[in-house]
Motif scaffolding. Structure first.
Motif, short mmCIF file in Angstrom:
data_model
loop_
_atom_site.label_atom_id
_atom_site.label_comp_id
_atom_site.label_asym_id
_atom_site.label_seq_id
_atom_site.Cartn_x
_atom_site.Cartn_y
_atom_site.Cartn_z
N LEU A 14 28.93 -37.95 14.66
CA LEU A 14 28.14 -38.43 13.52
C LEU A 14 27.78 -37.28 12.60
O LEU A 14 27.71 -37.44 11.38
N GLN A 15 27.56 -36.10 13.18
CA GLN A 15 27.33 -34.91 12.35
C GLN A 15 28.57 -34.59 11.53
O GLN A 15 28.48 -34.24 10.35
N GLY A 16 29.74 -34.73 12.16
CA GLY A 16 30.98 -34.52 11.43
C GLY A 16 31.18 -35.56 10.34
O GLY A 16 31.72 -35.27 9.28
N GLN A 18 28.91 -36.76 8.51
CA GLN A 18 28.12 -36.34 7.35
C GLN A 18 28.94 -35.45 6.43
O GLN A 18 28.87 -35.58 5.20
N MET A 19 29.75 -34.56 7.02
CA MET A 19 30.63 -33.71 6.22
C MET A 19 31.70 -34.56 5.53
O MET A 19 32.03 -34.34 4.35
N THR A 20 32.21 -35.55 6.26
CA THR A 20 33.20 -36.46 5.69
C THR A 20 32.63 -37.20 4.48
O THR A 20 33.26 -37.28 3.43
N LEU A 21 31.44 -37.74 4.64
CA LEU A 21 30.81 -38.51 3.56
C LEU A 21 30.44 -37.61 2.39
O LEU A 21 30.55 -38.02 1.23
N LEU A 22 30.01 -36.38 2.68
CA LEU A 22 29.65 -35.45 1.61
C LEU A 22 30.86 -35.13 0.75
O LEU A 22 30.79 -35.15 -0.49
N LEU A 23 31.98 -34.84 1.40
CA LEU A 23 33.21 -34.57 0.65
C LEU A 23 33.61 -35.80 -0.17
O LEU A 23 33.98 -35.68 -1.34
N PHE A 24 33.54 -36.97 0.44
CA PHE A 24 33.91 -38.19 -0.26
C PHE A 24 33.06 -38.39 -1.51
O PHE A 24 33.58 -38.69 -2.59
N ILE A 25 31.75 -38.24 -1.37
CA ILE A 25 30.84 -38.46 -2.51
C ILE A 25 31.12 -37.47 -3.63
O ILE A 25 31.22 -37.84 -4.81
N ILE A 26 31.27 -36.19 -3.27
CA ILE A 26 31.55 -35.17 -4.28
C ILE A 26 32.87 -35.46 -4.98
O ILE A 26 32.97 -35.40 -6.21
N ALA A 27 33.89 -35.79 -4.19
CA ALA A 27 35.22 -36.02 -4.76
C ALA A 27 35.24 -37.25 -5.66
O ALA A 27 35.80 -37.23 -6.76
N ILE A 28 34.62 -38.34 -5.23
CA ILE A 28 34.66 -39.59 -5.99
C ILE A 28 33.84 -39.46 -7.27
O ILE A 28 34.24 -39.95 -8.35
#
Length: 219
Positions: A14-16, A18-28
């Protein structure tokens, strides 16, 4: 497999995530506006600008995202003379790679949306006395976005799955923690859990875009 074990490996995964979602949000958030600007550039009356935008889109869509990430992370620092100034944090480099890559795909989606608009819309706006700017903002762009929403949703789902490529540039994300647990414990359960987490994220994203699509449809 005990519930305690699942809870134990779930926490780092789940900590990982968070990194996945952060990248997604920044990229989108950044690639969609950049993609729209690229669409404007492709349709620009300035021939050189249009050709450069088309070349950019062709290159970014015609080469693997993984290759682009490797070049940005490891290739740019090797450029003689200026490489030392191009050393980036791995996550920052990955964000740049995703933004530049997906902007090209979103640009094509927006271009397709523009091409799908009937030319009669332009003529009708002209009859109503709207100038070019008013026609674009009030008539063309709302229809373009409405047409593009399903394709944007599909590409966004692909983006959230492609975040797994962070693993290739040593950024600890969801898949990294899943594989670590697999190699340590000799079980594929972490992979199944990772798959479920990805499915939940893509489901939420799909439902969000369906809601947006309904809003645009009924407006």
């Amino acid at each position: 497999m005990s519930l305690d074990y699942i809870l134990t490996i779930l926490k780092p995964m789940l900590q990982g995530s968070q990194m996945t979602l952060l990248l997604f949000i920044i990229a989108i958030v950044l690639s969609i506006p950049l993609g729209f600007l690229l669409t404007l550039a492709v349709n620009s009356s300035i021939k050189l600008l249009s050709l450069l935008a088309q070349a950019y889109i062709y290159i970014m869509r015609g080469t693997p995202l993984l290759l682009q990430l490797l070049i940005i992370c490891f290739g740019l620092p090797m450029i003689p003379g200026i490489g030392q100034y191009l050393v980036l944090d791995r996550f920052t480099a990955a964000c740049i790679g995703f933004i530049l890559n997906y902007a090209a795909y979103f640009a094509e989606i927006f271009r397709g949306g523009l091409l799908a608009i009937d030319k009669g819309q332009y003529e009708a706006a002209q009859v109503l006395g709207l100038n070019k700017f008013q026609t674009t903002v009030r008539v063309i762009l709302p229809q373009m976005f409405r047409i593009a929403i399903p394709s944007l949703a599909n590409e966004s789902v692909t983006l959230i799955k492609d975040t797994a490529l962070l693993y290739a540039v040593a950024v600890p994300e969801l898949l990294h923690f899943a594989e670590t647990a697999v190699n340590r414990d000799f079980t594929i359960v972490p992979f199944f859990i990772a798959g479920i987490i990805y499915l939940i994220m893509t489901l939420i994203l799909t439902l969000l875009f369906k809601w947006i699509e309904r809003r645009f449809t009924f407006e």
